[in-house]
Design a protein around this motif. Structure first.
Motif, PDB file in Angstrom:
ATOM      1  N   ASP A 155       0.852  -1.183   0.000  1.00  0.00           N
ATOM      2  CA  ASP A 155       0.000   0.000   0.000  1.00  0.00           C
ATOM      3  C   ASP A 155       0.887   1.231   0.000  1.00  0.00           C
ATOM      4  O   ASP A 155       1.959   1.225   0.593  1.00  0.00           O
ATOM      5  CB  ASP A 155      -0.839   0.068   1.282  1.00  0.00           C
ATOM      6  CG  ASP A 155      -1.810  -1.079   1.377  1.00  0.00           C
ATOM      7  OD1 ASP A 155      -2.905  -0.952   0.840  1.00  0.00           O
ATOM      8  OD2 ASP A 155      -1.451  -2.115   1.987  1.00  0.00           O
ATOM      9  N   CYS A 156       0.385   2.288  -0.617  1.00  0.00           N
ATOM     10  CA  CYS A 156       1.066   3.579  -0.518  1.00  0.00           C
ATOM     11  C   CYS A 156       0.634   4.228   0.791  1.00  0.00           C
ATOM     12  O   CYS A 156      -0.549   4.328   1.074  1.00  0.00           O
ATOM     13  CB  CYS A 156       0.702   4.462  -1.703  1.00  0.00           C
ATOM     14  SG  CYS A 156       1.327   6.135  -1.510  1.00  0.00           S
ATOM     15  N   LYS A 157       1.626   4.667   1.588  1.00  0.00           N
ATOM     16  CA  LYS A 157       1.297   5.267   2.884  1.00  0.00           C
ATOM     17  C   LYS A 157       0.670   6.649   2.725  1.00  0.00           C
ATOM     18  O   LYS A 157       0.009   7.138   3.644  1.00  0.00           O
ATOM     19  CB  LYS A 157       2.550   5.373   3.761  1.00  0.00           C
ATOM     20  CG  LYS A 157       3.009   4.012   4.284  1.00  0.00           C
ATOM     21  CD  LYS A 157       4.266   4.159   5.137  1.00  0.00           C
ATOM     22  CE  LYS A 157       4.756   2.802   5.620  1.00  0.00           C
ATOM     23  NZ  LYS A 157       6.075   2.915   6.264  1.00  0.00           N
ATOM     24  N   SER A 158       0.878   7.308   1.584  1.00  0.00           N
ATOM     25  CA  SER A 158       0.295   8.638   1.384  1.00  0.00           C
ATOM     26  C   SER A 158      -1.085   8.568   0.716  1.00  0.00           C
ATOM     27  O   SER A 158      -2.063   9.058   1.253  1.00  0.00           O
ATOM     28  CB  SER A 158       1.200   9.511   0.523  1.00  0.00           C
ATOM     29  OG  SER A 158       2.505   9.462   0.983  1.00  0.00           O
ATOM     30  N   CYS A 159      -1.162   7.947  -0.487  1.00  0.00           N
ATOM     31  CA  CYS A 159      -2.434   8.001  -1.215  1.00  0.00           C
ATOM     32  C   CYS A 159      -3.261   6.724  -1.040  1.00  0.00           C
ATOM     33  O   CYS A 159      -4.368   6.638  -1.542  1.00  0.00           O
ATOM     34  CB  CYS A 159      -2.197   8.295  -2.695  1.00  0.00           C
ATOM     35  SG  CYS A 159      -1.511   6.919  -3.629  1.00  0.00           S
ATOM     36  N   HIS A 160      -2.717   5.750  -0.331  1.00  0.00           N
ATOM     37  CA  HIS A 160      -3.413   4.510   0.022  1.00  0.00           C
ATOM     38  C   HIS A 160      -3.815   3.643  -1.169  1.00  0.00           C
ATOM     39  O   HIS A 160      -4.674   2.781  -1.048  1.00  0.00           O
ATOM     40  CB  HIS A 160      -4.645   4.809   0.903  1.00  0.00           C
ATOM     41  CG  HIS A 160      -4.269   5.600   2.131  1.00  0.00           C
ATOM     42  ND1 HIS A 160      -3.519   5.059   3.151  1.00  0.00           N
ATOM     43  CD2 HIS A 160      -4.494   6.893   2.453  1.00  0.00           C
ATOM     44  CE1 HIS A 160      -3.305   6.008   4.075  1.00  0.00           C
ATOM     45  NE2 HIS A 160      -3.893   7.129   3.667  1.00  0.00           N
ATOM     46  N   LYS A 183       9.069   3.394  -4.922  1.00  0.00           N
ATOM     47  CA  LYS A 183       8.105   4.359  -4.360  1.00  0.00           C
ATOM     48  C   LYS A 183       6.765   4.196  -5.082  1.00  0.00           C
ATOM     49  O   LYS A 183       6.675   3.540  -6.112  1.00  0.00           O
ATOM     50  CB  LYS A 183       8.620   5.795  -4.592  1.00  0.00           C
ATOM     51  CG  LYS A 183       9.928   6.112  -3.871  1.00  0.00           C
ATOM     52  CD  LYS A 183       9.668   6.598  -2.459  1.00  0.00           C
ATOM     53  CE  LYS A 183      10.920   7.164  -1.827  1.00  0.00           C
ATOM     54  NZ  LYS A 183      11.299   6.585  -0.574  1.00  0.00           N
ATOM     55  N   CYS A 184       5.736   4.818  -4.542  1.00  0.00           N
ATOM     56  CA  CYS A 184       4.414   4.792  -5.177  1.00  0.00           C
ATOM     57  C   CYS A 184       4.493   5.423  -6.573  1.00  0.00           C
ATOM     58  O   CYS A 184       4.972   6.554  -6.704  1.00  0.00           O
ATOM     59  CB  CYS A 184       3.408   5.563  -4.322  1.00  0.00           C
ATOM     60  SG  CYS A 184       1.830   5.816  -5.151  1.00  0.00           S
ATOM     61  N   PRO A 185       4.072   4.713  -7.622  1.00  0.00           N
ATOM     62  CA  PRO A 185       4.177   5.266  -8.969  1.00  0.00           C
ATOM     63  C   PRO A 185       3.209   6.436  -9.199  1.00  0.00           C
ATOM     64  O   PRO A 185       3.396   7.215 -10.121  1.00  0.00           O
ATOM     65  CB  PRO A 185       3.834   4.077  -9.876  1.00  0.00           C
ATOM     66  CG  PRO A 185       3.065   3.136  -9.023  1.00  0.00           C
ATOM     67  CD  PRO A 185       3.510   3.360  -7.605  1.00  0.00           C
ATOM     68  N   ASP A 186       2.188   6.545  -8.346  1.00  0.00           N
ATOM     69  CA  ASP A 186       1.203   7.617  -8.541  1.00  0.00           C
ATOM     70  C   ASP A 186       1.613   8.918  -7.871  1.00  0.00           C
ATOM     71  O   ASP A 186       1.478   9.987  -8.447  1.00  0.00           O
ATOM     72  CB  ASP A 186      -0.172   7.182  -8.009  1.00  0.00           C
ATOM     73  CG  ASP A 186      -0.866   6.251  -8.987  1.00  0.00           C
ATOM     74  OD1 ASP A 186      -0.159   5.720  -9.881  1.00  0.00           O
ATOM     75  OD2 ASP A 186      -2.081   6.046  -8.866  1.00  0.00           O
ATOM     76  N   CYS A 187       2.093   8.817  -6.592  1.00  0.00           N
ATOM     77  CA  CYS A 187       2.364  10.064  -5.862  1.00  0.00           C
ATOM     78  C   CYS A 187       3.784  10.122  -5.309  1.00  0.00           C
ATOM     79  O   CYS A 187       4.171  11.120  -4.702  1.00  0.00           O
ATOM     80  CB  CYS A 187       1.346  10.239  -4.735  1.00  0.00           C
ATOM     81  SG  CYS A 187       1.646   9.180  -3.312  1.00  0.00           S
ATOM     82  N   GLY A 188       4.569   9.075  -5.502  1.00  0.00           N
ATOM     83  CA  GLY A 188       5.940   9.074  -4.997  1.00  0.00           C
ATOM     84  C   GLY A 188       6.053   8.795  -3.509  1.00  0.00           C
ATOM     85  O   GLY A 188       7.119   8.899  -2.931  1.00  0.00           O
ATOM     86  N   GLY A 189       4.917   8.421  -2.876  1.00  0.00           N
ATOM     87  CA  GLY A 189       4.904   8.150  -1.437  1.00  0.00           C
ATOM     88  C   GLY A 189       5.614   6.865  -1.073  1.00  0.00           C
ATOM     89  O   GLY A 189       5.960   6.049  -1.930  1.00  0.00           O
ATOM     90  N   GLU A 190       5.810   6.701   0.230  1.00  0.00           N
ATOM     91  CA  GLU A 190       6.484   5.502   0.733  1.00  0.00           C
ATOM     92  C   GLU A 190       5.518   4.316   0.710  1.00  0.00           C
ATOM     93  O   GLU A 190       4.314   4.483   0.917  1.00  0.00           O
ATOM     94  CB  GLU A 190       6.937   5.771   2.173  1.00  0.00           C
ATOM     95  CG  GLU A 190       8.171   4.981   2.572  1.00  0.00           C
ATOM     96  CD  GLU A 190       8.488   5.203   4.050  1.00  0.00           C
ATOM     97  OE1 GLU A 190       8.682   4.200   4.755  1.00  0.00           O
ATOM     98  OE2 GLU A 190       8.511   6.388   4.473  1.00  0.00           O
TER      99      GLU A 190
HETATM  100 ZN   LIG Z   1       0.728   7.072  -3.518  1.00  0.00          ZN
END
Ligand SMILES: [Zn+2]
Length: 459
Positions: free
Chosen positions: A91-96, A126-133
Motif C-alpha cells: 500500500d502507498c502510505k500517502s495516497c493509500h 516508491k508509489c508510482p502515482d504520488c511518490g509516497g512511501e
Molecule cells: Zn501514492
C-alpha cells in the motif's frame, strides 16, 4: 498511430458494436468486470466451439469434462493454492493505493525474484502515482472465498475455483474407469475461474472472473519430452487458426528459477498486444505432482496400470492452459485494421478512414448480412425470405437503414465476411449481389444458388 491509441479504439468499437460492455454500467460499473454483448457472445462461442472441436472431438486421445466451480476445499489444500496462491500486496502510505510489488519492480525493469521466504530488495521503490512511501509487502491469497450454508464459520468455507485444472485431476480416476482409456490421453475443460486480483488491467486481459481452456494430458514419465514438443506445435497451429500473426507471437522459455518447483519445463506463449507483450497461454510439464498430491490428501489410489506390461505408476502430465477472454482480446486486436483514406470509391465516403475487422470466417459473429437496396415493400419481402432461408444455416443480420455504402462499412467493422444486396433487378432476374469483405469483389448470384455458393465460401 500510437499503440495505446489503437487499443482505445478497439475497446470503443467493442462497446459501440455490441461485443463487450463494461459490466453493471447503469450502476456505475464494477472494476474489471465486463459483459459480452450480442456479437461478443457469438465470437466467444465460435472460439470455444473451434477449440473443443480441434482439441476434443476431432482427436482420438481426448475427452471432455465440465466440473463444478465450487468443490471440496481440500482440493485447494492439496494443490497448494490455500498456502501458496498469493501475490505480494503493498500500500502507498500517502495516497493509500494498492499495488502488486512484483509488477512495480517489473515496470522498473527489475526481474522480481520468486523466493517468498526472504524480503525482496526493493531498490528504493516508491508509489508510482504520488511518490509516497510503500508498506512492506504482505502475501495476499487470490482465491475468492465464500461460505456454504447459513453459517459463516471456518467449517463452511469454500472457494470459487482459481483454475479449472483441479476438477480434472480429481476426476482422473472416474474418467479412466468409465471411459477405459489408455495412456497417453487428455482431459479438456472450458469453464469459469476466479482470482481476487489485487490489480486488474487492460480491459478483459486481467479480470477477477474469467474463463479458461485447460487440458491435462497424461503420459508415461519417459515420454514427456516428445508430448511436450507435440503440444508446442499444436498450440502454434491454434494461434494461426485464430488469425494471430506469427511475428506477434513469442515463445518465452521459463528458466528453472522462475518455474514452479515441480515443473521441469514451462513455456509461456506471449502475444504482442497493443499495450505490450503479455502472456496469452502457458504450456507446462508438471511431472506427477498433481496426482501425487491428490493421492496423498484424499488417501485414494490414483495410479495407472499398463494393460500390457502390468506396470503400475502415477502418470505424468503436460498442461496447456489458455485464457478464453485473453484469446478473444488477441483475436480482436489481430483482426482490427484501419484503412486511411478508405476503400470505397463512392464520392461520399472516399476520404474517410475505414475500419475492417478481418476475423477468420469461422470466428466472425455474423457470417452474412442481408441488405435490401431500398425499404420499398416488394424488395423487403424478397429480402426477408432470403434472410429466413440463410438463417437456417448461418448467423445472418438484416439491415435496411442508411445508404448501401454506410451499411457495407458497418458490416466491415464487425467482420461480416459477406453482404447480400437485393436490388430492383433482383425482382426480374432472381439474382442478388454478394460482396466480399476483404476483396470487395462483387458476384451476381442466383437466389436459388445462394446456399451452395456460401457452402463453398465457408468450407
Ligand atoms: Zn501514492
Amino acid at each position: 498511430m500510437e499503440q495505446s491509441n489503437s487499443f482505445d479504439k478497439i475497446v470503443n468499437l467493442a462497446k459501440q458494436r455490441g461485443f463487450i460492455y463494461p459490466s453493471s454500467e447503469i450502476y456505475g460499473g464494477l472494476s474489471a468486470a465486463y459483459d459480452y454483448g450480442p456479437l461478443g457472445v457469438e465470437l466467444k462461442n465460435n472460439i470455444k466451439q473451434a477449440w473443443w472441436k480441434m482439441f476434443v472431438t476431432s482427436r482420438a486421445d481426448m475427452v471432455g469434462l465440465d466440473s463444478a466451480i465450487i468443490m471440496n476445499p481440500k482440493i485447494w489444500e492439496a494443490s497448494g493454492h490455500v498456502e501458496n496462491f498469493s501475490d505480494p500486496l503493498v500500500d502507498c502510505k500517502s495516497c493509500h493505493k494498492r499495488f502488486r510489488e512484483d509488477h512495480l519492480l517489473e515496470n522498473k525493469g527489475i526481474q522480481p525474484e520468486y523466493d517468498k521466504t526472504k524480503p525482496r530488495d526493493r531498490k528504493g521503490l516508491k508509489c508510482p502515482d504520488c511518490g509516497g512511501e510503500l508498506t512492506p509487502a504482505r502475501q495476499f491469497n487470490l482465491m475468492l472465498k465464500t461460505f456454504l450454508g447459513p453459517l459463516e464459520d471456518s467449517a463452511s468455507v469454500a472457494y470459487l475455483r482459481p483454475e479449472t485444472a483441479g476438477g480434472i485431476f480429481v476426476n482422473f480416476k472416474n474418467v479412466l474407469d468409465s471411459m477405459r482409456l489408455r495412456l497417453p490421453f487428455g482431459i479438456a475443460q472450458i469453464g469459469k475461474a476466479f482470482r481476487n486480483e489485487i490489480t486488474t488491467e487492460n480491459f478483459i486481459f486481467r479480470t477477477r472472473e474469467f474463463e479458461q481452456f485447460e487440458i491435462e494430458y497424461f503420459v508415461k514419465p519417459e515420454d514427456w519430452e516428445q508430448h511436450f514438443s507435440e503440444w508446442q506445435k499444436v498450440m502454434k497451429q491454434w494461434c494461426l487458426f485464430l488469425g494471430l500473426a506469427q511475428d506477434d507471437l513469442v515463445e518465452h522459455e521459463i528458466g528453472p528459477k522462475d518455474r514452479a518447483f515441480y515443473s521441469k519445463r514451462t513455456i509461456d506463449f506471449e502475444y504482442k498486444f497493443p499495450f505490450g507483450q503479455k502472456e496469452l497461454f502457458g504450456l507446462a510439464y508438471r511431472t506427477d505432482y498433481d496426482l501425487t498430491q491428490h493421492q496423498k490428501f484424499s488417501g485414494q489410489d490414483l495410479s495407472y496400470t499398463d494393460p500390457i506390461t502390468k506396470e503400475k505408476f502415477t502418470p505424468h502430465v503436460i498442461e496447456p492452459s489458455l485464457g478464453v477472454d485473453r484469446t478473444v482480446l488477441a483475436v480482436l486486436c489481430a483482426a482490427y485494421t484501419e484503412i486511411e483514406g478508405g476503400r470505397s470509391t463512392t464520392t461520399e465516403s472516399n476520404k474517410e478512414k475505414e475500419v475492417v475487422l478481418r476475423l477468420p470466417y469461422a470466428l466472425a459473429p455474423i457470417k452474412i448480412a442481408v441488405l435490401p437496396l431500398s425499404k420499398k415493400e416488394h424488395l423487403s419481402e424478397l429480402s426477408r425470405s432470403i434472410l429466413m432461408e440463410l438463417k437456417k444455416k448461418w448467423v445472418v443480420m438484416y439491415d435496411e437503414t442508411a445508404s448501401i455504402g454506410k451499411r457495407y462499412r458497418r458490416q466491415d467493422e464487425i467482420g461480416t465476411p459477406y453482404c447480400v444486396t437485393i436490388d430492383f433487378e433482383s425482382l426480374e432476374d432472381h439474382k442478388v449481389t454478394v460482396r466480399d469483405r476483404d476483396t470487395m469483389q462483387q458476384d451476381r448470384v442466383a437466389i436459388d444458388d445462394l446456399e451452395s455458393y456460401f457452402n463453398t465460401k465457408f468450407n
